[in-house]
Design an enzyme around this catalytic site. Structure first.
Site, PDB file in Angstrom:
ATOM      1  N   GLY A  41       1.053  -1.150  -0.164  1.00 53.43           N
ATOM      2  CA  GLY A  41      -0.026  -0.005  -0.097  1.00 53.43           C
ATOM      3  C   GLY A  41       0.831   1.302  -0.129  1.00 53.43           C
TER       4      GLY A  41
ATOM      5  NE  ARG B 229      11.108  -3.820   3.096  1.00 54.71           N
ATOM      6  CZ  ARG B 229       9.740  -3.839   3.645  1.00 54.71           C
ATOM      7  NH1 ARG B 229       9.791  -3.771   4.930  1.00 54.71           N
ATOM      8  NH2 ARG B 229       8.701  -3.958   3.072  1.00 54.71           N
TER       9      ARG B 229
ATOM     10  CG  ASP C 160       0.925  -8.786   6.730  1.00 52.54           C
ATOM     11  OD1 ASP C 160       0.412  -9.305   7.770  1.00 52.54           O
ATOM     12  OD2 ASP C 160       1.202  -7.616   6.713  1.00 52.54           O
ATOM     13  CG  ASN C 161       4.293  -7.710   8.851  1.00 47.76           C
ATOM     14  OD1 ASN C 161       4.634  -7.071   7.548  1.00 47.76           O
ATOM     15  ND2 ASN C 161       3.764  -7.001   9.790  1.00 47.76           N
TER      16      ASN C 161
HETATM   17  P1  AMP Z   1       2.309  -3.141   8.059  1.00 48.55           P
HETATM   18  O1  AMP Z   1       1.606  -3.031   9.324  1.00 48.55           O
HETATM   19  O2  AMP Z   1       3.440  -2.183   7.836  1.00 48.55           O
HETATM   20  O3  AMP Z   1       2.860  -4.523   7.629  1.00 48.55           O
HETATM   21  O4  AMP Z   1       1.291  -2.886   6.818  1.00 48.55           O
HETATM   22  C1  AMP Z   1       0.049  -3.531   6.722  1.00 48.55           C
HETATM   23  C2  AMP Z   1      -0.568  -3.087   5.488  1.00 48.55           C
HETATM   24  O5  AMP Z   1      -0.985  -1.630   5.525  1.00 48.55           O
HETATM   25  C3  AMP Z   1      -0.086  -3.225   4.087  1.00 48.55           C
HETATM   26  O6  AMP Z   1      -0.779  -3.772   2.905  1.00 48.55           O
HETATM   27  C4  AMP Z   1       0.634  -2.003   4.026  1.00 48.55           C
HETATM   28  O7  AMP Z   1       0.692  -1.699   2.707  1.00 48.55           O
HETATM   29  C5  AMP Z   1      -0.553  -0.935   4.444  1.00 48.55           C
HETATM   30  N1  AMP Z   1      -0.053   0.292   4.837  1.00 48.55           N
HETATM   31  C6  AMP Z   1       0.579   0.800   5.856  1.00 48.55           C
HETATM   32  N2  AMP Z   1       0.771   2.110   5.968  1.00 48.55           N
HETATM   33  C7  AMP Z   1       0.299   2.517   4.762  1.00 48.55           C
HETATM   34  C8  AMP Z   1       0.298   3.703   4.311  1.00 48.55           C
HETATM   35  N3  AMP Z   1       0.551   4.847   4.731  1.00 48.55           N
HETATM   36  N4  AMP Z   1      -0.651   3.940   3.046  1.00 48.55           N
HETATM   37  C9  AMP Z   1      -1.039   2.971   2.399  1.00 48.55           C
HETATM   38  N5  AMP Z   1      -1.104   1.703   2.771  1.00 48.55           N
HETATM   39  C10 AMP Z   1      -0.503   1.382   3.987  1.00 48.55           C
HETATM   40 MG    MG Z   2       3.955  -5.138   6.431  1.00 47.46          MG
END
Ligand code: AMP
Ligand code: MG
Length: 483
Positions: free
Chosen positions: A88, A172, A248-249
């Site tokens: 995202g 990254r 997903d992580n």
């Molecule tokens: P994360 O918690 O970093 O693993 O992100 C979880 C999901 O939220 C993933 O699909 C990211 O791409 C999306 N995401 C997190 N922050 C943002 C943002 N600022 N804009 C768009 N998508 C986000």
């Molecule tokens: Mg993530």
């Protein structure tokens, strides 16, 4: 080509990603470039730091040879399945084959919206950029399998978080961005053809030997299990708490990925949690092995249709593979903690002594890193005063130390202890201080911390202050994703 791209993921079927160019930012300024990593990747560090390089790592210019895409994936977030997540706020520029002959992804984070952004802005605040840079490079220097930091750029734009804050773009580098959630994306759609393509791709990229096995998909599963069984004891041995071990992580490569609300445990406590979003303590320090097993089980489920057309037979196979995880994990855990304590790993009492030690230091509010650091000095013949000062009760400390002397073998194991017990870790309050200063335009503390953490096992008079635990008023009790 300034970056010697050689892209493979962008040649996979269109359902695997969305073609997406980065959205330019107003006034990019380089905060830090990782010259060593650039060299490894075959990128000229001078170019990386030039205006042209900064334009690329801000997302303002798509470099020659790039094939920018955002990747599709799904994932269990805090055990709740989300069939569509995806990049995202990240865009994969492409891949390079580095001078070590390994293939790496180069990905921008915070480079604008993508079809997977949902309500997000696709941007990143400066804080998370600095945090990921500091912690991922510290993990690398600590010897942990991890994604890396190639560049941090200030965008010159504000993003809306808990107010308007400065934004940034992080670059990254990862041996790939394949996740358990990537497999779940296609499994949820019952797209067996895509699953097979993905599994074959992951095998070729990460575990080529598995392709030669009788059942390559079982061999892939076994390899991913083994990689996690290697990684998680390493985290535990350093007091590392990932904080968001969602599927997903969880990287197929076995690299640590996604430095959100992660933290290094200070006072030892098995249920230690820092993440503000982890209300139930699901991802506490001591839960990480069980969560890894849970994530691997979700991974195994996605592979079932590939493992055997007969579902029962496939399940039986997958269960056999998964059953190996606890054993492999325990072997790694024993190795790492025996090394930390200077114990012979094959001695019968060693597992019990490790357990008893952790049970004793918990209630004593002992700083995890300093405990092993000072113990290493005691093993080298130094005075135990600093070790004992960590305990609430000095008598409890003395009793433990007496026991330890009957078990340990410090003279022959001093090198093991030194290699297992870092002097410097990215302490939470130091990370916070670096971020706070960064928001004020002062990147001095950030640079100093990153520099110091390139040598986490070395004694250095210059960085003595970074060894110390937080004073009560500096203590960080909660960490945030800050996305
Ligand atoms: P994360 O918690 O970093 O693993 O992100 C979880 C999901 O939220 C993933 O699909 C990211 O791409 C999306 N995401 C997190 N922050 C943002 C943002 N600022 N804009 C768009 N998508 C986000
Ligand atoms: Mg993530």
């Amino acid at each position: 080509m300034a970056i010697p791209f050689d892209n493979t993921y962008a040649r996979l079927p269109a359902s695997f990603y969305a073609v997406q160019t980065p959205t330019p930012v107003d006034a990019p300024e380089l905060i830090r470039a990782n010259r060593e990593l650039a060299k490894l990747l075959g990128i000229d560090p001078e170019w990386l730091e030039s205006t042209a390089g900064v334009q690329v790592f801000a997302g303002n210019r798509v470099p020659d040879g790039a094939a920018p895409i955002s990747q599709a994936y799904a994932g269990h977030q805090f055990a709740h399945f989300v069939p569509q997540l995806g990049d995202g706020r990240a865009i994969l520029l492409g891949e390079v084959v580095a001078t070590d002959d390994s293939r790496y992804d180069i990905q921008l984070k915070g480079s604008g919206p993508t079809p997977w952004s949902r309500r997000g802005d696709g941007r990143s605040a400066l804080g998370p950029v600095l945090r990921e840079y500091i912690v991922s490079e510290a993990m690398q220097a600590l010897g942990v399998s991890t994604t890396r930091a190639l560049a941090a750029v200030a965008s010159g734009e504000k993003v809306l978080r808990e107010g308007m804050v400065a934004g940034g773009v992080f670059t990254r580098v990862a041996s790939s961005h394949l996740r358990v959630g990537t497999f779940q994306y296609f499994a949820a759609r019952e797209d067996d053809d895509a699953l097979r393509t993905l599994a074959d791709y992951a095998t070729a990229r990460h575990y080529p030997a598995a392709a030669e096995a009788g059942n390559p998909y079982v061999a892939l599963l076994d390899a991913v299990i083994a990689a996690q069984a290697e990684l998680i004891p390493h985290w535990l041995s350093l007091g590392f708490i990932h904080g968001v071990m969602n599927t997903d992580n969880c990287a197929i490569s076995g690299e640590t990925i996604d430095y959100g609300p992660c933290a290094f445990m200070e006072q030892f406590h098995p249920q230690c949690v820092y993440s503000s979003i982890d209300r139930q303590g699901r991802y506490a320090w001591g839960n990480q092995p069980q969560i890894a097993q849970w994530n691997l089980t979700r991974f195994a489920e996605t592979l079932l249709p590939l493992i055997d057309p007969d579902k029962d037979a496939a399940i039986k196979q997958a269960e056999e593979s998964l059953a190996a995880f606890p054993q492999q994990f325990h072997r790694g855990y024993l190795d790492r903690f025996a090394a930390k304590l200077g114990l012979p790993r094959d001695q019968e009492q060693t597992p019990d002594f490790i357990k008893a030690t952790l049970e004793k230091i918990g209630p004593q509010q002992v700083d995890f890193t300093l405990f092993f650091r000072h113990l290493t000095r005691v093993a080298a013949g130094e005075d135990p005063a600093e070790l004992l000062a960590l305990w609430n009760s000095e008598t409890a400390g003395r009793d433990w130390l007496e026991d330890w002397r009957t078990q340990a073998d410090p003279t022959t194991r001093l090198d093991d202890m030194r290699a297992a017990n870092p002097i410097l870790i990215p302490r939470n309050h130091r990370v916070e201080q670096a971020i706070e200063a960064g928001y004020k335009g002062d990147f001095g503390p950030f640079h100093r911390l990153v520099d110091a953490l390139t040598q986490p096992f070395a004694e250095s008079a210059d960085y003595r202050d970074l060894e110390a635990a937080a004073r009560p008023e500096e203590r960080v009790t909660e960490t945030f994703c800050g996305t």
